[in-house]
Structures are given as C-alpha cells and as structure tokens.
Scaffold this motif. Sequence first.
Motif, short mmCIF file in Angstrom:
data_model
loop_
_atom_site.label_atom_id
_atom_site.label_comp_id
_atom_site.label_asym_id
_atom_site.label_seq_id
_atom_site.Cartn_x
_atom_site.Cartn_y
_atom_site.Cartn_z
N VAL A 1 1.02 -1.29 -0.07
CA VAL A 1 -0.09 0.10 0.18
C VAL A 1 1.04 1.54 0.03
O VAL A 1 1.58 1.35 0.74
CB VAL A 1 -1.25 -0.41 1.32
N PHE A 2 0.93 2.28 -0.81
CA PHE A 2 1.13 3.37 -0.87
C PHE A 2 0.54 4.64 -0.60
O PHE A 2 -0.87 4.79 -0.77
CB PHE A 2 1.72 3.88 -2.33
N LEU A 3 1.10 5.06 1.02
CA LEU A 3 0.02 5.75 1.41
C LEU A 3 0.28 7.00 0.74
O LEU A 3 1.19 8.16 1.08
CB LEU A 3 0.68 5.85 3.17
N ASN A 4 -0.56 7.95 0.49
CA ASN A 4 -0.39 9.04 -0.88
C ASN A 4 -0.83 9.89 0.03
O ASN A 4 -2.10 10.08 0.44
CB ASN A 4 -1.38 8.68 -1.88
N VAL A 5 0.49 11.01 0.25
CA VAL A 5 -0.23 12.51 1.06
C VAL A 5 0.42 13.46 0.29
O VAL A 5 1.48 13.47 -0.15
CB VAL A 5 0.96 12.28 2.13
N HIS A 6 -0.52 14.38 0.26
CA HIS A 6 -0.11 15.51 -0.37
C HIS A 6 1.10 16.18 0.08
O HIS A 6 1.20 16.49 1.37
CB HIS A 6 -1.63 16.39 -0.57
N PRO A 7 2.22 17.23 -0.43
CA PRO A 7 3.57 18.05 -0.27
C PRO A 7 3.11 18.70 0.60
O PRO A 7 3.62 19.35 1.91
CB PRO A 7 4.13 18.17 -1.48
N ASP A 8 1.71 19.41 1.21
CA ASP A 8 1.32 20.50 1.40
C ASP A 8 0.93 19.46 3.17
O ASP A 8 2.13 19.92 4.34
CB ASP A 8 0.34 21.53 1.23
N GLN B 1 -0.11 -2.05 -5.13
CA GLN B 1 -0.48 -2.84 -5.77
C GLN B 1 -2.10 -1.55 -5.27
O GLN B 1 -2.70 -1.77 -6.23
CB GLN B 1 -1.38 -3.88 -4.72
N TYR B 2 -2.12 -1.01 -4.01
CA TYR B 2 -2.98 -0.35 -3.97
C TYR B 2 -2.48 1.29 -3.84
O TYR B 2 -1.11 1.66 -2.74
CB TYR B 2 -3.47 -0.62 -2.48
N VAL B 3 -3.06 2.02 -4.04
CA VAL B 3 -2.91 3.04 -3.55
C VAL B 3 -4.21 4.06 -2.54
O VAL B 3 -5.35 4.26 -2.59
CB VAL B 3 -3.04 4.45 -4.56
N PHE B 4 -3.49 4.76 -0.99
CA PHE B 4 -4.10 5.42 -0.31
C PHE B 4 -4.03 6.67 -0.22
O PHE B 4 -2.82 6.89 0.48
CB PHE B 4 -4.78 4.36 1.23
N ASN B 5 -5.55 7.44 -0.22
CA ASN B 5 -5.52 9.19 0.50
C ASN B 5 -4.97 8.84 1.94
O ASN B 5 -6.18 8.24 2.35
CB ASN B 5 -5.75 9.32 -0.23
N ALA B 6 -3.63 9.37 2.56
CA ALA B 6 -2.77 9.81 3.48
C ALA B 6 -3.52 10.77 3.98
O ALA B 6 -2.85 11.27 5.18
CB ALA B 6 -2.65 8.06 4.08
N ASP B 7 -4.16 11.84 3.18
CA ASP B 7 -4.00 13.42 3.90
C ASP B 7 -4.73 13.52 5.94
O ASP B 7 -4.32 14.80 5.78
CB ASP B 7 -4.80 13.91 2.90
N ARG C 1 -7.99 11.93 15.86
CA ARG C 1 -9.08 10.35 16.49
C ARG C 1 -10.14 10.23 15.08
O ARG C 1 -9.65 9.02 14.78
CB ARG C 1 -9.26 10.59 17.20
N SER C 2 -11.10 10.84 14.81
CA SER C 2 -12.03 10.80 14.40
C SER C 2 -11.44 10.27 12.06
O SER C 2 -11.77 9.60 12.13
CB SER C 2 -13.29 11.32 14.24
N GLN C 3 -11.04 11.62 12.37
CA GLN C 3 -10.54 10.66 10.71
C GLN C 3 -9.17 9.62 10.67
O GLN C 3 -9.33 9.03 10.15
CB GLN C 3 -9.30 12.21 10.62
N ILE C 4 -8.69 9.61 11.88
CA ILE C 4 -7.68 8.04 12.04
C ILE C 4 -8.74 6.83 11.79
O ILE C 4 -8.44 5.96 11.32
CB ILE C 4 -6.81 8.20 12.89
N GLU C 5 -9.75 6.81 12.57
CA GLU C 5 -10.81 5.75 12.46
C GLU C 5 -11.88 5.57 11.18
O GLU C 5 -11.58 4.60 10.66
CB GLU C 5 -11.50 6.12 13.75
N LYS C 6 -11.68 6.75 10.56
CA LYS C 6 -12.29 6.89 8.87
C LYS C 6 -11.57 5.84 8.38
O LYS C 6 -11.86 5.46 7.20
CB LYS C 6 -13.14 7.76 9.04
N HIS D 1 3.29 20.11 6.56
CA HIS D 1 2.73 21.11 8.12
C HIS D 1 2.66 19.55 9.18
O HIS D 1 3.33 20.20 10.17
CB HIS D 1 1.22 20.99 7.78
N ARG D 2 3.20 18.48 8.43
CA ARG D 2 3.38 17.25 9.97
C ARG D 2 4.66 17.20 9.81
O ARG D 2 5.48 17.76 11.17
CB ARG D 2 2.70 15.94 9.23
N LEU D 3 5.53 17.10 8.97
CA LEU D 3 6.65 17.16 9.32
C LEU D 3 7.81 18.86 9.74
O LEU D 3 8.40 18.04 10.66
CB LEU D 3 7.92 16.98 7.94
N ARG D 4 7.10 19.99 9.95
CA ARG D 4 7.43 20.53 9.93
C ARG D 4 7.37 20.66 11.85
O ARG D 4 8.48 21.19 12.44
CB ARG D 4 6.44 22.24 9.58
N VAL D 5 6.38 20.57 12.91
CA VAL D 5 6.61 20.70 13.97
C VAL D 5 7.30 19.21 14.51
O VAL D 5 7.21 19.27 15.39
CB VAL D 5 5.17 19.89 14.11
#
Length: 85
Positions: free
Chosen positions: A8-15, A58-64, A69-74, A19-23
């Motif tokens: 699985v490729f956890l696809n995350v937009h560079p922006d 095999q799979y691409v998953f949008n991990a933005d 907690r709610s977003q993670i559960e969804k 924001h995640r890596l900045r902190v």
Amino acid sequence: MNHHGKTVFLNVHPDVLFHRLRVAKQQRPILQGKEDEELKEFIIQALEKRAPFYSQAQYVFNADELEDRSQIEKSVQRLRDLLKL
C-alpha cells in the motif's frame, strides 16, 4: 516488492506532509536546520525521487486525513475496505 503480501502506498499531498514534518523537524536529523522553503522543496524532491517505487504498490491510499482520532478511525476503515479485511 509485491511478492510478499499486499503493498500500500500511503499517498499524502506535499503540503500535508510539510505541515506534519514541520513540527517534527527536531526528531528527524535529515530535516534539522531546514527553513520552511527548504523543507517544502526537500519533500517535493523526495516524493518525485521515490515515485517510481511507490507507484509499484498494489494499492494507493489517500492518507491526507490523519489529523485527529475521528479521521484516523475513518481512514482505518477505508483502508480495511480497500484491502478487503
């Protein structure tokens, strides 16, 4: 890569990555000392460099949306659905 289970490729937009890596710059030696623009450019270049490998998954998953907690559960449920688990 795809011979040992599901990939699985956890696809995350560079922006979003910025924001995640900045902190977390102080915990990641490769990012320490980079100003915001340098960090953004580093992220973009790293994603471009790794794209040929990530695209083999095999799979691409949008991990933005993994910010609370709610977003993670969804997202976990969407990933389970994608993988048919």
